[in-house]
Design an enzyme around this catalytic site. Structure first.
Site, PDB file in Angstrom:
ATOM      1  N   ALA A  35     -95.877 -18.917  84.494  1.00 29.17           N
ATOM      2  CA  ALA A  35     -94.679 -19.348  85.065  1.00 29.17           C
ATOM      3  C   ALA A  35     -94.930 -19.758  86.604  1.00 29.17           C
ATOM      4  O   ALA A  35     -93.807 -19.100  87.451  1.00 29.17           O
ATOM      5  CB  ALA A  35     -93.304 -18.932  84.879  1.00 29.17           C
ATOM      6  N   ALA A  36     -95.923 -20.380  87.019  1.00 29.46           N
ATOM      7  CA  ALA A  36     -96.308 -20.262  88.410  1.00 29.46           C
ATOM      8  C   ALA A  36     -96.385 -21.631  89.291  1.00 29.46           C
ATOM      9  O   ALA A  36     -96.893 -21.427  90.154  1.00 29.46           O
ATOM     10  CB  ALA A  36     -97.799 -19.483  88.493  1.00 29.46           C
ATOM     11  N   GLY A  37     -96.272 -22.758  88.011  1.00 31.79           N
ATOM     12  CA  GLY A  37     -96.747 -23.996  88.805  1.00 31.79           C
ATOM     13  C   GLY A  37     -97.964 -24.217  89.013  1.00 31.79           C
ATOM     14  O   GLY A  37     -98.345 -25.180  89.532  1.00 31.79           O
TER      15      GLY A  37
ATOM     16  N   GLY B  55    -101.472 -23.346  83.984  1.00 31.98           N
ATOM     17  CA  GLY B  55    -102.290 -22.493  83.078  1.00 31.98           C
ATOM     18  C   GLY B  55    -102.191 -22.914  81.715  1.00 31.98           C
ATOM     19  O   GLY B  55    -103.208 -22.994  80.993  1.00 31.98           O
ATOM     20  N   GLY B  56    -100.833 -23.198  81.110  1.00 34.75           N
ATOM     21  CA  GLY B  56    -100.653 -23.382  79.667  1.00 34.75           C
ATOM     22  C   GLY B  56    -101.216 -24.880  79.375  1.00 34.75           C
ATOM     23  O   GLY B  56    -102.010 -25.010  78.235  1.00 34.75           O
ATOM     24  N   SER B  57    -100.966 -25.693  79.952  1.00 28.93           N
ATOM     25  CA  SER B  57    -101.619 -27.204  80.013  1.00 28.93           C
ATOM     26  C   SER B  57    -102.882 -27.138  80.214  1.00 28.93           C
ATOM     27  O   SER B  57    -103.749 -27.957  79.241  1.00 28.93           O
ATOM     28  CB  SER B  57    -100.961 -28.169  80.888  1.00 28.93           C
ATOM     29  OG  SER B  57     -99.639 -28.217  80.706  1.00 28.93           O
TER      30      SER B  57
ATOM     31  N   ASP C 198     -98.888 -32.087  82.382  1.00 31.93           N
ATOM     32  CA  ASP C 198    -100.075 -31.600  83.241  1.00 31.93           C
ATOM     33  C   ASP C 198    -101.229 -31.758  82.517  1.00 31.93           C
ATOM     34  O   ASP C 198    -102.264 -31.754  82.937  1.00 31.93           O
ATOM     35  CB  ASP C 198     -99.823 -30.115  83.815  1.00 31.93           C
ATOM     36  CG  ASP C 198     -99.126 -30.096  84.866  1.00 31.93           C
ATOM     37  OD1 ASP C 198     -99.100 -31.022  85.687  1.00 31.93           O
ATOM     38  OD2 ASP C 198     -98.585 -29.158  85.254  1.00 31.93           O
TER      39      ASP C 198
ATOM     40  N   LYS D 109    -104.476 -25.528  88.806  1.00 33.97           N
ATOM     41  CA  LYS D 109    -104.543 -26.616  89.748  1.00 33.97           C
ATOM     42  C   LYS D 109    -103.414 -26.251  90.810  1.00 33.97           C
ATOM     43  O   LYS D 109    -102.468 -25.518  90.559  1.00 33.97           O
ATOM     44  CB  LYS D 109    -104.055 -27.854  89.133  1.00 33.97           C
ATOM     45  CG  LYS D 109    -103.012 -28.136  88.167  1.00 33.97           C
ATOM     46  CD  LYS D 109    -101.650 -28.224  88.997  1.00 33.97           C
ATOM     47  CE  LYS D 109    -100.403 -28.266  88.122  1.00 33.97           C
ATOM     48  NZ  LYS D 109     -99.013 -28.256  88.928  1.00 33.97           N
TER      49      LYS D 109
ATOM     50  N   PRO E   4    -101.571 -16.932  86.624  1.00 35.01           N
ATOM     51  CA  PRO E   4    -100.299 -16.359  86.248  1.00 35.01           C
ATOM     52  C   PRO E   4     -99.350 -17.221  85.542  1.00 35.01           C
ATOM     53  O   PRO E   4     -99.527 -18.560  85.578  1.00 35.01           O
ATOM     54  CB  PRO E   4     -99.810 -16.081  87.836  1.00 35.01           C
ATOM     55  CG  PRO E   4    -100.913 -15.905  88.548  1.00 35.01           C
ATOM     56  CD  PRO E   4    -102.011 -16.790  87.986  1.00 35.01           C
TER      57      PRO E   4
END
Length: 281
Positions: free
Chosen positions: A94-96, A99-101, A134, A8, A92
């Site tokens: 630590a990109a904002g 991705g992890g969420s 997120d 997102k 990517p």
């Protein structure tokens, strides 16, 4: 079960204030984008739940969030099954971009389907919210106004899709570090309702006058390249341009595919992570 785990962008992000629990109340406008990981979830007999990521740099952090998602589901629904979970990464780190969420939300939805738990979206949001701010957004995966710490998701309309150019420095940013630093800066004027109205009406000029990200000054302080990328994209003529989340990705939205492709090549040659994708409606 194989699931696309979408990223997102935050078209705008206001920090309304710090809460007693240490979190910050936020007001955001989020768009899902086509860039995605693939999360594969398979039931296995006995043993433990195993989580494997094909990017070894992310094994520790990413598997922890997905592991927490499995345990949250187990604690609520008391199942005994275990799983083999494989994450193919394209988003990517630590990109904002969430991705992890997104990965954790996909794991929860896959378990719900595989075990026929019949959990509603509201049930999943309740379970996911304490794990990551997120996560609730990814159960809806629609353009949305997002408030609270991320748990209140109100879908909005977006008149047309955009090409979305993502430009990220090699280094990432810690969400915690950015939020700590953001308290030093005075919030700028961001018109959330103006962003929503502009997206609904397809008025890009109105959106460009309304967007902003209260976390960007803190991110630029911690990683000046974020500000350099933003200024460069604006010089390239992208008016719908902003940092996503807590960084370090800066995005540009446009309906001009040729212009986006030229910029993608430019920033890739400069050594940045440069990805051209599209928004999802």
């Amino acid at each position: 079960m194989d699931m696309k785990s979408y990223a997102k962008i935050n078209v705008s992000l206001r920090v309304l204030g710090k809460r007693e629990d240490g979190y910050h109340d936020l007001e955001m406008v989020n768009l899902p984008i086509e860039l995605h990981d693939v999360v594969s979830v398979e039931k296995i007999a006995g043993g433990d739940t195993y989580i494997v990521c094909d990017d070894l740099r992310l094994m520790g952090l990413k598997t922890n969030l997905c592991q927490k998602a499995v345990e949250a589901m187990r604690n609520r629904y008391h199942f005994k099954e275990n799983f083999m979970i494989h994450i193919h990464k394209e988003i990517p780190f630590a990109a904002g971009l969430g991705g992890g969420s997104s990965n954790a939300a996909c794991v929860m939805m896959a378990i719900n389907s595989l075990l026929k738990l019949k959990a509603s979206i509201d049930d999943l949001v309740e379970l996911g919210r304490p794990l990551g701010a997120d996560i609730p957004f990814f159960f809806y995966l629609k353009p949305a106004k997002v408030t609270g710490i991320g748990e209140i998701v109100e879908p909005i309309k977006c008149d047309h899709p955009y090409y979305c150019l993502l430009v990220k420095p090699e280094k990432g940013l810690s969400t915690k570090d950015v939020f700590v630093a953001c308290d030093e800066f005075e919030a700028k004027r961001i018109d959330t309702e103006g962003v929503i109205k502009g997206l609904e009406n397809g008025d890009d000029d109105f959106v460009s006058r309304s967007i902003g990200n209260d976390l960007m000054p803190a991110a630029v302080k911690l990683l000046p390249e974020v500000g350099e990328i933003y200024a460069s994209l604006m010089d390239d003529g992208f008016t719908l341009c902003q940092m996503s989340g807590s960084g370090s990705t800066v995005y540009a939205l446009s309906t001009n595919l040729k212009k986006c492709k030229e910029a993608e090549r430019k920033y890739s040659k400069l050594g940045y992570v440069s990805i051209l994708t599209k928004t999802l409606l």
